[in-house]
Design an enzyme around this catalytic site. Structure first.
Site, mmCIF file in Angstrom:
data_model
loop_
_atom_site.group_PDB
_atom_site.id
_atom_site.type_symbol
_atom_site.label_atom_id
_atom_site.label_comp_id
_atom_site.label_asym_id
_atom_site.label_seq_id
_atom_site.Cartn_x
_atom_site.Cartn_y
_atom_site.Cartn_z
ATOM 1 C CG ASN A 42 -7.895 0.023 -7.017
ATOM 2 O OD1 ASN A 42 -7.248 0.954 -6.285
ATOM 3 N ND2 ASN A 42 -9.032 -0.064 -6.957
ATOM 4 C CD GLU A 72 -12.539 8.249 -1.450
ATOM 5 O OE1 GLU A 72 -12.016 7.790 -2.453
ATOM 6 O OE2 GLU A 72 -13.467 9.144 -1.338
ATOM 7 C CB CYS A 126 -12.322 0.173 -3.284
ATOM 8 S SG CYS A 126 -12.940 1.522 -4.405
ATOM 9 C CD GLU A 164 -12.609 13.167 -0.887
ATOM 10 O OE1 GLU A 164 -12.452 13.641 -2.291
ATOM 11 O OE2 GLU A 164 -11.482 12.526 -0.330
HETATM 12 P P1 NAD Z 1 -1.771 0.844 -0.270
HETATM 13 O O1 NAD Z 1 -2.612 1.278 0.959
HETATM 14 O O2 NAD Z 1 -0.608 -0.242 0.110
HETATM 15 O O3 NAD Z 1 -1.003 2.128 -0.916
HETATM 16 C C1 NAD Z 1 -1.767 3.259 -1.433
HETATM 17 C C2 NAD Z 1 -0.836 4.665 -1.245
HETATM 18 O O4 NAD Z 1 -0.161 4.778 -0.004
HETATM 19 C C3 NAD Z 1 0.293 4.094 -2.529
HETATM 20 O O5 NAD Z 1 0.802 5.210 -2.861
HETATM 21 C C4 NAD Z 1 1.365 3.969 -1.100
HETATM 22 O O6 NAD Z 1 2.835 4.140 -1.697
HETATM 23 C C5 NAD Z 1 0.966 4.767 -0.158
HETATM 24 N N1 NAD Z 1 1.557 4.569 1.243
HETATM 25 C C6 NAD Z 1 1.873 3.232 1.704
HETATM 26 N N2 NAD Z 1 2.023 3.327 3.242
HETATM 27 C C7 NAD Z 1 2.397 4.673 3.346
HETATM 28 C C8 NAD Z 1 2.720 5.303 4.268
HETATM 29 N N3 NAD Z 1 3.015 4.722 5.610
HETATM 30 N N4 NAD Z 1 2.793 6.714 4.435
HETATM 31 C C9 NAD Z 1 2.040 7.349 3.271
HETATM 32 N N5 NAD Z 1 1.898 6.818 2.114
HETATM 33 C C10 NAD Z 1 1.855 5.538 2.116
HETATM 34 O O7 NAD Z 1 -3.111 0.378 -1.069
HETATM 35 P P2 NAD Z 1 -3.120 -0.121 -2.637
HETATM 36 O O8 NAD Z 1 -2.483 -1.594 -2.475
HETATM 37 O O9 NAD Z 1 -2.278 0.912 -3.428
HETATM 38 O O10 NAD Z 1 -4.691 -0.013 -3.122
HETATM 39 C C11 NAD Z 1 -5.378 -1.117 -2.847
HETATM 40 C C12 NAD Z 1 -6.219 -0.891 -1.688
HETATM 41 O O11 NAD Z 1 -7.218 0.313 -1.926
HETATM 42 C C13 NAD Z 1 -7.329 -1.809 -1.409
HETATM 43 O O12 NAD Z 1 -7.532 -2.044 -0.061
HETATM 44 C C14 NAD Z 1 -8.694 -1.129 -1.954
HETATM 45 O O13 NAD Z 1 -9.806 -1.627 -1.301
HETATM 46 C C15 NAD Z 1 -8.393 0.124 -1.647
HETATM 47 N N6 NAD Z 1 -9.149 1.014 -2.374
HETATM 48 C C16 NAD Z 1 -10.130 1.774 -1.656
HETATM 49 C C17 NAD Z 1 -10.934 2.647 -2.493
HETATM 50 C C18 NAD Z 1 -12.093 3.427 -1.939
HETATM 51 O O14 NAD Z 1 -12.795 4.394 -2.390
HETATM 52 N N7 NAD Z 1 -12.474 3.321 -0.701
HETATM 53 C C19 NAD Z 1 -10.831 2.800 -3.926
HETATM 54 C C20 NAD Z 1 -9.861 2.436 -4.303
HETATM 55 C C21 NAD Z 1 -8.986 1.388 -3.617
#
Ligand code: NAD
Length: 486
Positions: free
Chosen positions: A155, A254, A288, A467
């Site tokens: 996202n 995050e 998020c 951050e």
């Molecule tokens: P996700 O955790 O599924 O994936 C994020 C990244 O992590 C991807 O690049 C994925 O390939 C990688 N990944 C997954 N498993 C891994 C592992 N075991 N080791 C290393 N890398 C791994 O998240 P998503 O579905 O892409 O994004 C949506 C989520 O992100 C929601 O929960 C949202 O709230 C959160 N988010 C948080 C913020 C914030 O600032 N707090 C901002 C944006 C999104």
């Protein structure tokens, strides 16, 4: 649209791997690109290139020259503005107007702001008395951490990636970025920008692929990675923290949210409606910081729900390049299955579906897209799964409340603590409630208003670390104390 090839960017070169996966457009399901998946060998090559770059010209660059380079990157992003817009529109499927207004300008700003921060923030100095009367001087120097792994979600891909890459480079680190498998394009394009402005080879690298037992995990478990900065789901953050324990490496996480909006009866009603519609439905609910729980003070509850219903039902769904489009699709069919499973659970739990609740009827050309209706529910309480778990879709549960004390307790009764939006015209109440809510960001009479110099991060399971502004320097550098005996 002809499918394009997206390659890894390692040591200043675009690299094939012979293993490809498809990237589909969220709005019609068509394959728009094939992406070269990085394996262990490519991840290792990227980390090695990043490590070598630390001791090369990049490591010797004066801060003033690094600052100039970050400005050059930002200017080149501005010059390639429409290319980034296109990459983000086709990867995410969100309206071009949103991407032009938020994602891409913020991407460029992320380089400028941290160039300014590193240029202007000083470190401390202490004079010290010694028994021989000659004294000693102490000063601190900021040192880069080394190779930083940047793991990104899908996202707001460009905004969230540069939010990490900007400060990491400003502080003199080198980076290996693993964009989400769903949104590979903007990160790949940024490699062209780096080459165009003369960023030394190996300073910025991109490896594509998936998470567990794939590029993400290969990167976070690589022993030559000095620190990991991550945005994504809380569960993934926990896995990354475990990976970082080997070698005791620092992490900045995050993570997810289940954000509450709190609407008092004394609010500016129209502003609260406008802000709540945006916080629920912007980016098809995939922000998020977005709102999924809306607490409304009872005297205005019915009026507020009917205004939200009108707004949700007036949302125009369509292709990203159509200027009339107000909302795009979800990122993928898999994510749509997840969101629709919550739409079903809400009904099973006895929710009243005020608006939406299903799949919209789209024109034939868009039927293969991951579309869902903007959805509003009432009739469920804080214990329902709909009020507790992050859905990450265009939906919100609206619940009435009767007192300030009650709503603070209920809003805080959640594992997450990322953001809140408080709507009231009572100044004292605004301060009281903002102070009492357990979150990283409390907005009053606004949502998504971000000054990049302020701390950003989550409380509870929404994050570890902060951050933004000087707080990014705290993560991306280590302070060294130099003590000089006179
Ligand atoms: P996700 O955790 O599924 O994936 C994020 C990244 O992590 C991807 O690049 C994925 O390939 C990688 N990944 C997954 N498993 C891994 C592992 N075991 N080791 C290393 N890398 C791994 O998240 P998503 O579905 O892409 O994004 C949506 C989520 O992100 C929601 O929960 C949202 O709230 C959160 N988010 C948080 C913020 C914030 O600032 N707090 C901002 C944006 C999104």
């Amino acid at each position: 649209m002809k499918a394009r090839d997206i390659r890894n960017f390692i040591d200043g070169e675009y690299i094939d791997t012979g293993r490809w996966f498809d990237k589909r457009a969220p709005y019609d399901g068509q394959v728009i690109a094939r992406v070269a998946e990085a394996g262990k060998a490519e991840v290792d090559a990227a980390v090695r290139a990043a490590r070598e770059a630390l001791v090369g010209p990049w490591g010797k660059l004066a801060v003033a020259d690094r600052v100039d380079m970050l400005y050059a990157i930002a200017n080149e992003i501005d010059r390639r503005f429409e290319d980034f817009v296109e990459a983000e529109m086709t990867d995410m499927g969100q309206p071009g107007q949103f991407i032009r207004h938020v994602d891409v300008p913020r991407g460029a700003a992320n380089f400028k702001i941290f160039a300014d921060v590193i240029k202007n923030v000083s470190t401390e100095f202490f004079e010290m008395a010694t028994p021989d009367g000659r004294g000693a001087l102490n000063y601190s120097v900021r040192k880069p951490l080394g190779v930083v792994a940047v793991i990104c979600p899908w996202n707001l891909p460009f905004l969230l990636m540069t939010w990490k890459v900007g400060p990491a480079l400003a502080c003199g680190n080198t980076v290996v970025v693993k964009p989400s498998e769903e949104t590979p394009q903007a990160a790949a394009l940024l490699g062209e920008v780096m080459n165009a402005v003369g960023v030394p080879k190996g300073v910025f690298n991109v490896v594509h692929g998936f998470g567990p037992d794939a590029a993400g995990e290969f990167l976070t478990t690589h022993p030559q990675v000095s620190a990991i900065t991550f945005t994504g789901e809380t569960r993934t953050g926990a896995a990354i923290m475990r990976a970082a324990a080997d070698g005791a490496r620092p992490v900045s996480l995050e993570m997810g949210g289940k954000n509450a909006a709190i609407v008092f009866a004394d609010c500016d009603f129209d502003a609260a409606i406008e802000g709540t519609l945006r916080s629920c439905f912007a980016n098809c609910g995939q922000v998020c910081l977005g709102t999924e729980r809306v607490y409304v003070e009872r005297p205005i509850f019915d009026r507020f729900v009917s205004a939200l219903k009108k707004g949700a039902e007036g949302m125009q769904l369509g292709r990203p390049e159509d200027p009339a489009t107000g909302m795009g699709p979800l990122i993928s069919q898999e994510h749509r299955d997840k969101v629709l499973s919550y739409y079903k659970k809400a009904v099973e739990a006895g929710a009243t579906v005020v608006a939406g609740g299903g799949v919209p009827d789209m024109p034939d050309a868009l039927k293969g897209g991951a579309w869902v209706q903007p959805t509003i529910w009432t009739g469920l309480g804080d214990d329902s799964v709909i009020a507790r778990e992050e859905i990450f879709g265009p939906c919100a549960l609206v619940m009435p409340f009767d007192s300030e004390e009650e709503v603070i307790r209920r809003a805080n009764d959640n594992d997450y603590g990322l953001a809140t939006a408080i709507w009231t015209t009572n100044l004292s109440r605004a301060h009281r409630v903002a102070g009492a809510i357990e979150v990283g960001i409390a907005w009053v009479n606004s949502w998504f208003l971000r000054d990049l110099r302020t701390p950003f991060g989550g409380a509870k399971q929404s994050g570890i670390g902060r951050e933004g502004g000087v707080h990014s320097l705290e993560f991306y550098t280590e302070l060294k104390n130099v003590c000089i005996k006179l």
